[in-house]
Write a protein that holds these residues in place. Structure first.
Motif, PDB file in Angstrom:
ATOM      1  N   THR A 242       0.819  -1.202   0.000  1.00 49.03           N
ATOM      2  CA  THR A 242       0.000   0.000   0.000  1.00 49.03           C
ATOM      3  C   THR A 242       0.854   1.254   0.000  1.00 49.03           C
ATOM      4  O   THR A 242       1.910   1.311   0.618  1.00 49.03           O
ATOM      5  CB  THR A 242      -0.974   0.013   1.201  1.00 49.03           C
ATOM      6  N   ALA A 243       0.373   2.263  -0.729  1.00 47.45           N
ATOM      7  CA  ALA A 243       0.994   3.584  -0.784  1.00 47.45           C
ATOM      8  C   ALA A 243      -0.045   4.532  -1.375  1.00 47.45           C
ATOM      9  O   ALA A 243      -1.234   4.205  -1.413  1.00 47.45           O
ATOM     10  CB  ALA A 243       2.274   3.564  -1.635  1.00 47.45           C
ATOM     11  N   SER A 244       0.389   5.714  -1.771  1.00 48.71           N
ATOM     12  CA  SER A 244      -0.394   6.691  -2.517  1.00 48.71           C
ATOM     13  C   SER A 244      -1.190   7.656  -1.661  1.00 48.71           C
ATOM     14  O   SER A 244      -2.157   7.287  -0.989  1.00 48.71           O
ATOM     15  CB  SER A 244      -1.377   6.019  -3.488  1.00 48.71           C
ATOM     16  N   GLY A 245      -0.767   8.928  -1.724  1.00 46.68           N
ATOM     17  CA  GLY A 245      -1.599  10.024  -1.255  1.00 46.68           C
ATOM     18  C   GLY A 245      -2.421  10.528  -2.428  1.00 46.68           C
ATOM     19  O   GLY A 245      -2.727   9.772  -3.355  1.00 46.68           O
ATOM     20  N   SER A 246      -2.757  11.815  -2.396  1.00 46.19           N
ATOM     21  CA  SER A 246      -3.638  12.369  -3.427  1.00 46.19           C
ATOM     22  C   SER A 246      -2.895  13.041  -4.576  1.00 46.19           C
ATOM     23  O   SER A 246      -3.536  13.466  -5.531  1.00 46.19           O
ATOM     24  CB  SER A 246      -4.585  13.392  -2.786  1.00 46.19           C
TER      25      SER A 246
END
Length: 308
Positions: A242-246
């Motif tokens: 899992t990763a990812s901001g906006s």
């Protein structure tokens, strides 16, 4: 005091109407019945944003676990889940408790769990039936968690965090991740469920674009997860990466999509600000995403407005 002029009398007798404040006529009651300032979520762009990000994740074969700290609004959590989100991400143990109290049963605590009071909250949630994951990045924290949850006859799913040099948290390199996996395996109160990263803190070296640095980081997270899997360190049926901001979700999603990971690995994205979006920071980042990926068409729409 002088008598008010005819003009000022007319203004006082004619209270502000919707069109004076730039409001649609349907918003007139906002000025009459609500104590201002008031933050307003507009339904049409909100619904668009919910569908847009879920569709984006579906198209890339990823699950969505949006960061709930952005709004801390259980009604919006349920809108996200109803749109297809797999889980809700939170930042603290009390936030997880609040979400669970409002019916959110799958939670990702994107932070280290520190202190017995916070550990007790998470233990109570697990005992009540929550599916909950937390991050670890140090031997001392792993041992503290292992001891606490073993005493409660529980097994806490943990994700090792792959940070960046000089970042605020996380293992600094692959070697630290692999060494910590061994320590987790020795704790009967813990189970290693996968690997987590956050690309928003990645900085580019001289001569390297930020986009290239973020893409390289996302690819490394995937490679380390594969190494953990091949080494037999992942002790769950469906491990997570899992990763990812906006801001960089397109680069992370593509790294997850193109990775040669075992099909049982769940790829999880965690953007949160997409729900309300904005005209500023995330408006700029979204413009860059659409510049890199014009096939995405229309992007997110600002949904939040403050009246004062």
């Amino acid at each position: 005091m002088s008598d008010p002029s005819p003009t000022s009398i007319a203004l006082m007798a004619d209270p502000a109407r919707a069109e004076h404040k730039g409001l649609p006529e349907t918003g007139a009651r906002l000025l009459e019945d609500v104590s201002l300032p008031a933050a307003v979520l507009h339904e049409a762009p909100l619904a668009h944003n919910l569908a847009w990000m879920q569709g984006f994740c579906d198209a890339h074969g990823t699950s969505l676990a949006p960061h709930g700290k952005t709004t801390m609004a259980p009604a919006l959590f349920h809108r996200q889940l109803e749109a297809g989100a797999w889980a809700i991400t939170l930042a603290t143990a009390p936030q997880c408790r609040a979400a669970f109290t409002h019916g959110v049963t799958r939670l990702l605590l994107a932070n280290q769990l520190v202190g017995r009071a916070n550990m007790a909250i998470v233990a109570e949630l697990l005992e009540a039936g929550a599916e909950l994951y937390v991050l670890v990045d140090s031997v001392s924290n792993v041992r503290a968690l292992g001891s606490f949850f073993a005493e409660r006859y529980l097994r806490l799913p943990v994700l090792i965090e792959r940070g960046v040099p000089g970042g605020r948290c996380g293992c600094r390199d692959r070697g630290e991740v692999m060494a910590l996996a061994e320590v987790v395996a020795d704790q009967p109160g813990l189970v290693l469920a996968g690997l987590e990263g956050y690309e928003g803190l990645v900085q580019a070296e001289t001569g390297v674009s930020r986009e290239a640095a973020v893409a390289a980081y996302a690819a490394e997270v995937v490679d380390i997860l594969a190494a953990l899997d091949e080494g037999g360190w992942l002790a769950v049926e469906r491990p997570l990466v899992t990763a990812s901001g906006s801001a960089w979700h397109d680069l992370v999603a593509e790294a997850f999509r193109d990775a040669r990971l075992d099909q049982r690995v769940r790829r999880v994205m965690r953007p949160g600000c997409y729900v309300t979006h904005d005209h500023g920071l995330y408006g700029e980042s979204q413009a860059r995403v659409l510049g890199r990926r014009p096939a995405l068409g229309e992007g997110l729409r600002p949904a939040l407005e403050v009246f004062a």
